[in-house]
Design a protein around this motif. Structure first.
Motif, PDB file in Angstrom:
ATOM      1  N   MET A   7       0.842  -1.167   0.000  1.00 40.15           N
ATOM      2  CA  MET A   7       0.000   0.000   0.000  1.00 40.15           C
ATOM      3  C   MET A   7       0.889   1.232   0.000  1.00 40.15           C
ATOM      4  O   MET A   7       1.888   1.253   0.672  1.00 40.15           O
ATOM      5  N   ASN A   8       0.458   2.208  -0.737  1.00 36.19           N
ATOM      6  CA  ASN A   8       1.228   3.441  -0.696  1.00 36.19           C
ATOM      7  C   ASN A   8       0.282   4.623  -0.523  1.00 36.19           C
ATOM      8  O   ASN A   8      -0.942   4.500  -0.600  1.00 36.19           O
ATOM      9  N   GLU A   9       0.876   5.745  -0.278  1.00 38.57           N
ATOM     10  CA  GLU A   9       0.111   6.951  -0.008  1.00 38.57           C
ATOM     11  C   GLU A   9      -0.825   7.307  -1.162  1.00 38.57           C
ATOM     12  O   GLU A   9      -1.949   7.750  -0.955  1.00 38.57           O
ATOM     13  N   SER A  10      -0.366   7.069  -2.372  1.00 36.94           N
ATOM     14  CA  SER A  10      -1.174   7.381  -3.551  1.00 36.94           C
ATOM     15  C   SER A  10      -2.450   6.542  -3.595  1.00 36.94           C
ATOM     16  O   SER A  10      -3.535   7.055  -3.883  1.00 36.94           O
ATOM     17  N   GLN A  11      -2.334   5.251  -3.326  1.00 39.51           N
ATOM     18  CA  GLN A  11      -3.514   4.380  -3.315  1.00 39.51           C
ATOM     19  C   GLN A  11      -4.498   4.806  -2.232  1.00 39.51           C
ATOM     20  O   GLN A  11      -5.706   4.876  -2.458  1.00 39.51           O
ATOM     21  N   ILE A  12      -3.971   5.074  -1.057  1.00 41.44           N
ATOM     22  CA  ILE A  12      -4.819   5.462   0.061  1.00 41.44           C
ATOM     23  C   ILE A  12      -5.520   6.781  -0.255  1.00 41.44           C
ATOM     24  O   ILE A  12      -6.721   6.933  -0.027  1.00 41.44           O
ATOM     25  N   PHE A  13      -4.780   7.725  -0.794  1.00 36.99           N
ATOM     26  CA  PHE A  13      -5.352   9.022  -1.176  1.00 36.99           C
ATOM     27  C   PHE A  13      -6.482   8.834  -2.184  1.00 36.99           C
ATOM     28  O   PHE A  13      -7.541   9.447  -2.075  1.00 36.99           O
TER      29      PHE A  13
ATOM     30  N   THR B 222      -7.074  -4.733   7.635  1.00 34.51           N
ATOM     31  CA  THR B 222      -7.512  -6.039   7.137  1.00 34.51           C
ATOM     32  C   THR B 222      -6.586  -6.553   6.036  1.00 34.51           C
ATOM     33  O   THR B 222      -6.274  -7.745   5.986  1.00 34.51           O
ATOM     34  N   SER B 223      -6.114  -5.672   5.182  1.00 34.37           N
ATOM     35  CA  SER B 223      -5.188  -6.066   4.106  1.00 34.37           C
ATOM     36  C   SER B 223      -3.892  -6.611   4.681  1.00 34.37           C
ATOM     37  O   SER B 223      -3.375  -7.638   4.217  1.00 34.37           O
ATOM     38  N   LYS B 224      -3.362  -5.951   5.701  1.00 28.39           N
ATOM     39  CA  LYS B 224      -2.121  -6.414   6.338  1.00 28.39           C
ATOM     40  C   LYS B 224      -2.342  -7.790   6.978  1.00 28.39           C
ATOM     41  O   LYS B 224      -1.509  -8.679   6.848  1.00 28.39           O
TER      42      LYS B 224
ATOM     43  N   SER C 133       1.824 -15.360   0.890  1.00 30.51           N
ATOM     44  CA  SER C 133       2.097 -15.571  -0.523  1.00 30.51           C
ATOM     45  C   SER C 133       3.309 -14.745  -0.939  1.00 30.51           C
ATOM     46  O   SER C 133       3.447 -13.595  -0.543  1.00 30.51           O
ATOM     47  N   GLU C 134       4.160 -15.341  -1.750  1.00 27.59           N
ATOM     48  CA  GLU C 134       5.336 -14.622  -2.241  1.00 27.59           C
ATOM     49  C   GLU C 134       4.938 -13.569  -3.271  1.00 27.59           C
ATOM     50  O   GLU C 134       5.605 -12.549  -3.419  1.00 27.59           O
ATOM     51  N   GLU C 135       3.866 -13.806  -4.000  1.00 27.82           N
ATOM     52  CA  GLU C 135       3.494 -12.922  -5.094  1.00 27.82           C
ATOM     53  C   GLU C 135       2.339 -11.982  -4.774  1.00 27.82           C
ATOM     54  O   GLU C 135       2.218 -10.918  -5.366  1.00 27.82           O
ATOM     55  N   LEU C 136       1.483 -12.369  -3.866  1.00 30.11           N
ATOM     56  CA  LEU C 136       0.317 -11.560  -3.531  1.00 30.11           C
ATOM     57  C   LEU C 136       0.610 -10.786  -2.251  1.00 30.11           C
ATOM     58  O   LEU C 136       0.689 -11.359  -1.176  1.00 30.11           O
ATOM     59  N   GLY C 137       0.776  -9.476  -2.372  1.00 29.78           N
ATOM     60  CA  GLY C 137       1.155  -8.675  -1.224  1.00 29.78           C
ATOM     61  C   GLY C 137       0.053  -7.763  -0.725  1.00 29.78           C
ATOM     62  O   GLY C 137      -1.064  -7.738  -1.259  1.00 29.78           O
ATOM     63  N   GLU C 138       0.399  -7.013   0.295  1.00 31.30           N
ATOM     64  CA  GLU C 138      -0.552  -6.096   0.917  1.00 31.30           C
ATOM     65  C   GLU C 138      -1.143  -5.114  -0.088  1.00 31.30           C
ATOM     66  O   GLU C 138      -2.328  -4.789  -0.024  1.00 31.30           O
ATOM     67  N   SER C 139      -0.319  -4.633  -0.994  1.00 29.07           N
ATOM     68  CA  SER C 139      -0.779  -3.615  -1.938  1.00 29.07           C
ATOM     69  C   SER C 139      -1.879  -4.145  -2.852  1.00 29.07           C
ATOM     70  O   SER C 139      -2.893  -3.481  -3.073  1.00 29.07           O
ATOM     71  N   GLN C 140      -1.691  -5.348  -3.377  1.00 26.45           N
ATOM     72  CA  GLN C 140      -2.718  -5.932  -4.242  1.00 26.45           C
ATOM     73  C   GLN C 140      -3.983  -6.238  -3.457  1.00 26.45           C
ATOM     74  O   GLN C 140      -5.091  -6.016  -3.938  1.00 26.45           O
ATOM     75  N   ILE C 141      -3.807  -6.753  -2.266  1.00 30.94           N
ATOM     76  CA  ILE C 141      -4.957  -7.061  -1.421  1.00 30.94           C
ATOM     77  C   ILE C 141      -5.697  -5.766  -1.080  1.00 30.94           C
ATOM     78  O   ILE C 141      -6.928  -5.697  -1.165  1.00 30.94           O
ATOM     79  N   PHE C 142      -4.948  -4.721  -0.720  1.00 30.96           N
ATOM     80  CA  PHE C 142      -5.557  -3.430  -0.409  1.00 30.96           C
ATOM     81  C   PHE C 142      -6.349  -2.902  -1.602  1.00 30.96           C
ATOM     82  O   PHE C 142      -7.476  -2.439  -1.450  1.00 30.96           O
ATOM     83  N   GLN C 143      -5.766  -2.986  -2.766  1.00 32.24           N
ATOM     84  CA  GLN C 143      -6.417  -2.444  -3.958  1.00 32.24           C
ATOM     85  C   GLN C 143      -7.755  -3.140  -4.222  1.00 32.24           C
ATOM     86  O   GLN C 143      -8.775  -2.493  -4.435  1.00 32.24           O
TER      87      GLN C 143
ATOM     88  N   ALA D 211     -15.735  -8.263   2.206  1.00 31.75           N
ATOM     89  CA  ALA D 211     -14.602  -8.110   1.293  1.00 31.75           C
ATOM     90  C   ALA D 211     -13.449  -9.012   1.710  1.00 31.75           C
ATOM     91  O   ALA D 211     -12.815  -9.662   0.867  1.00 31.75           O
ATOM     92  N   ALA D 212     -13.171  -9.079   2.995  1.00 33.49           N
ATOM     93  CA  ALA D 212     -12.084  -9.937   3.482  1.00 33.49           C
ATOM     94  C   ALA D 212     -12.357 -11.402   3.146  1.00 33.49           C
ATOM     95  O   ALA D 212     -11.458 -12.127   2.708  1.00 33.49           O
ATOM     96  N   LYS D 213     -13.595 -11.816   3.329  1.00 36.61           N
ATOM     97  CA  LYS D 213     -13.971 -13.191   3.021  1.00 36.61           C
ATOM     98  C   LYS D 213     -13.787 -13.478   1.523  1.00 36.61           C
ATOM     99  O   LYS D 213     -13.245 -14.515   1.136  1.00 36.61           O
ATOM    100  N   THR D 214     -14.208 -12.551   0.694  1.00 39.25           N
ATOM    101  CA  THR D 214     -14.086 -12.715  -0.758  1.00 39.25           C
ATOM    102  C   THR D 214     -12.625 -12.746  -1.191  1.00 39.25           C
ATOM    103  O   THR D 214     -12.214 -13.614  -1.967  1.00 39.25           O
ATOM    104  N   VAL D 215     -11.832 -11.802  -0.685  1.00 40.99           N
ATOM    105  CA  VAL D 215     -10.413 -11.744  -1.053  1.00 40.99           C
ATOM    106  C   VAL D 215      -9.686 -13.013  -0.605  1.00 40.99           C
ATOM    107  O   VAL D 215      -8.886 -13.575  -1.353  1.00 40.99           O
ATOM    108  N   LYS D 216      -9.979 -13.474   0.583  1.00 44.24           N
ATOM    109  CA  LYS D 216      -9.342 -14.698   1.084  1.00 44.24           C
ATOM    110  C   LYS D 216      -9.707 -15.896   0.210  1.00 44.24           C
ATOM    111  O   LYS D 216      -8.852 -16.715  -0.127  1.00 44.24           O
TER     112      LYS D 216
END
Length: 106
Positions: free
Chosen positions: A1-7, A41-43, A51-61, A84-89
């Motif tokens: 996650m970065n400031e731009s996404q959160i903004f 929740t993303s963290k 997951s090595e490939e699926l990180g906080e940023s993708q989950i957050f998005q 959303a958490a249930k669906t993403v998981k």
């Protein structure tokens, strides 16, 4: 996650809430609470999924998109976050299984 996404997501939430008649102050407060929940929740999910490939940023998005959509349809924030958490998981679990299946055989 970065400031731009959160903004981006906070801005969208404030814009839509003010368009529906809320004050900017109230809209910002609700956006902050919602996005804070998405960050937390993303963290948590990223840690659980390990997951090595699926990180906080993708989950957050993706979570942000789901929560934003649900909240704009009138669903309360807590329910939107849980759903959303249930669906993403579920998606991440199935993705991991499909990725393992797609690996070339040795």
């Amino acid at each position: 996650m970065n400031e731009s996404q959160i903004f981006q997501y906070m801005s969208q939430m404030v814009f839509n809430a003010t368009a529906k008649g809320q004050t900017r102050e109230k809209a910002l407060e609700q956006a902050e609470e919602t996005v804070s929940g998405i960050v937390d929740t993303s963290k948590k999910l990223a840690s659980e999924l390990d997951s090595e490939e699926l990180g906080e940023s993708q989950i957050f998005q993706y979570m942000s998109q789901l929560v934003f959509n649900d909240v704009m349809k009138g669903k309360d924030r807590e329910t939107a976050l849980k759903d959303a958490a249930k669906t993403v998981k579920a998606i991440a679990t199935k993705t991991k299984a499909l990725a393992a299946k797609a690996q070339p055989r040795e």
